[in-house]
Motif scaffolding. Structure first.
Motif, short mmCIF file in Angstrom:
data_model
loop_
_atom_site.label_atom_id
_atom_site.label_comp_id
_atom_site.label_asym_id
_atom_site.label_seq_id
_atom_site.Cartn_x
_atom_site.Cartn_y
_atom_site.Cartn_z
N GLU A 105 0.65 -1.19 -0.09
CA GLU A 105 0.13 0.05 0.03
C GLU A 105 0.94 1.17 0.09
O GLU A 105 0.53 2.29 -0.74
N TYR A 106 1.86 1.09 0.84
CA TYR A 106 3.05 2.23 0.83
C TYR A 106 3.50 2.48 -0.69
O TYR A 106 3.35 3.78 -1.30
N PHE A 107 3.79 1.35 -1.24
CA PHE A 107 4.47 1.66 -2.61
C PHE A 107 3.64 2.05 -3.42
O PHE A 107 3.66 2.94 -4.29
N ASP A 108 2.22 1.57 -3.38
CA ASP A 108 1.23 1.74 -4.43
C ASP A 108 0.52 2.96 -4.34
O ASP A 108 0.34 3.79 -5.44
N TYR A 109 0.19 3.53 -3.20
CA TYR A 109 -0.53 4.78 -3.22
C TYR A 109 0.30 5.99 -2.77
O TYR A 109 0.14 7.04 -3.22
N LEU A 110 1.30 5.58 -1.92
CA LEU A 110 2.22 6.89 -1.74
C LEU A 110 3.38 7.13 -2.36
O LEU A 110 4.05 7.94 -2.25
N ARG A 111 3.80 6.06 -3.01
CA ARG A 111 4.98 5.83 -4.23
C ARG A 111 6.18 6.08 -3.16
O ARG A 111 7.05 6.81 -3.73
N ARG A 112 6.26 5.59 -1.99
CA ARG A 112 7.55 5.68 -1.06
C ARG A 112 7.67 4.64 -0.17
O ARG A 112 6.79 3.77 0.05
N ASN A 113 8.75 4.55 0.43
CA ASN A 113 9.05 3.65 1.60
C ASN A 113 8.51 4.13 3.00
O ASN A 113 8.15 5.34 2.94
N PRO A 114 7.99 3.10 3.92
CA PRO A 114 7.31 3.66 4.97
C PRO A 114 8.10 4.51 5.90
O PRO A 114 7.48 5.38 6.59
N ASP A 115 9.42 4.41 5.90
CA ASP A 115 10.33 5.23 6.75
C ASP A 115 10.79 6.47 5.99
O ASP A 115 11.45 7.36 6.69
N ASP A 116 10.34 6.76 4.62
CA ASP A 116 10.69 7.97 4.04
C ASP A 116 10.06 9.24 4.52
O ASP A 116 8.85 9.05 5.12
N ALA A 117 10.38 10.36 4.39
CA ALA A 117 9.95 11.50 4.81
C ALA A 117 8.33 11.71 4.24
O ALA A 117 7.96 11.20 2.90
N PRO A 118 7.48 11.96 4.90
CA PRO A 118 7.20 12.72 6.14
C PRO A 118 7.38 11.96 7.35
O PRO A 118 7.49 12.58 8.59
N ASP A 119 7.29 10.77 7.10
CA ASP A 119 7.42 9.85 8.35
C ASP A 119 8.95 9.53 8.68
O ASP A 119 9.73 9.96 8.11
N THR A 120 9.09 9.32 10.21
CA THR A 120 10.41 9.04 10.75
C THR A 120 10.39 7.75 11.11
O THR A 120 9.25 7.32 12.07
N GLY A 121 11.24 6.66 10.86
CA GLY A 121 10.96 5.33 11.34
C GLY A 121 9.97 4.70 10.70
O GLY A 121 9.41 5.20 9.64
N PHE A 122 9.53 3.58 11.38
CA PHE A 122 8.31 2.94 11.06
C PHE A 122 7.07 3.06 11.64
O PHE A 122 6.16 2.07 11.82
N THR A 123 6.70 4.38 12.16
CA THR A 123 5.58 4.53 12.93
C THR A 123 4.48 4.09 12.38
O THR A 123 3.33 3.46 12.78
N GLY A 124 4.35 4.99 11.34
CA GLY A 124 3.10 4.61 10.33
C GLY A 124 2.87 3.35 9.90
O GLY A 124 1.56 2.92 9.91
N TYR A 125 3.92 2.93 9.48
CA TYR A 125 3.74 1.51 9.16
C TYR A 125 3.29 0.45 10.19
O TYR A 125 2.30 -0.32 10.04
N ASN A 126 3.99 0.45 11.27
CA ASN A 126 3.63 -0.17 12.42
C ASN A 126 2.00 0.04 12.96
O ASN A 126 1.38 -0.88 13.33
N PHE A 127 1.70 1.23 12.73
CA PHE A 127 0.44 1.49 13.14
C PHE A 127 -0.59 0.79 12.30
O PHE A 127 -1.59 0.17 12.67
N ARG A 128 -0.45 0.95 11.01
CA ARG A 128 -1.32 0.51 9.95
C ARG A 128 -1.19 -1.18 9.99
O ARG A 128 -2.38 -1.64 9.89
N LEU A 129 -0.09 -1.53 10.31
CA LEU A 129 -0.05 -3.24 10.34
C LEU A 129 -0.69 -3.66 11.61
O LEU A 129 -1.40 -4.50 11.54
N ALA A 130 -0.73 -2.82 12.66
CA ALA A 130 -1.48 -3.05 13.95
C ALA A 130 -2.96 -3.25 13.69
O ALA A 130 -3.83 -4.08 14.31
N LYS A 131 -3.34 -2.25 12.93
CA LYS A 131 -4.71 -2.13 12.56
C LYS A 131 -5.52 -3.08 12.03
O LYS A 131 -6.21 -3.71 12.14
N LEU A 132 -4.71 -3.44 10.81
CA LEU A 132 -5.02 -4.57 9.83
C LEU A 132 -5.00 -5.76 10.62
O LEU A 132 -5.73 -6.82 10.53
#
Length: 98
Positions: free
Chosen positions: A23-50
């Protein structure tokens, strides 16, 4: 995909992690830890939700969450869900007079 995840430092034990990364690659066209995120906070949040929805991306509304991101809307849309839906409506061709 598993090798790619290992290259960027993620370990995926379930298909949910692969789905969120895709989803990060397809919709945002970036890695989960690229700006504006720092680290994998957003990725981990979405993974926990799923994971909390048993991997059911429909119930977790994962696609909706990604296309409603400000980042996605500013890059690919007008920034407003109402304006985007109005712009995406098919236009009727003009009627020909006989």
């Amino acid at each position: 995909m598993i090798r790619l995840l290992a290259l960027i430092g993620l370990s995926v034990e379930s298909p949910c992690g692969t789905f969120v990364l895709t989803e990060y690659f397809d919709y945002l066209r970036r890695n989960p830890d690229d700006a504006p995120d720092t680290g994998f906070t957003g990725y981990n949040f979405r993974l926990a939700k799923l994971d909390s929805f048993g991997g059911d991306f429909r119930k977790a509304e994962m696609v909706r969450a990604f296309i409603n991101f400000d980042e996605y809307r500013h890059r690919f849309g007008s920034g407003s869900p109402q304006e985007d839906s109005a712009q995406s409506r098919p236009r009727r061709p003009p009627r020909r007079r006989s």
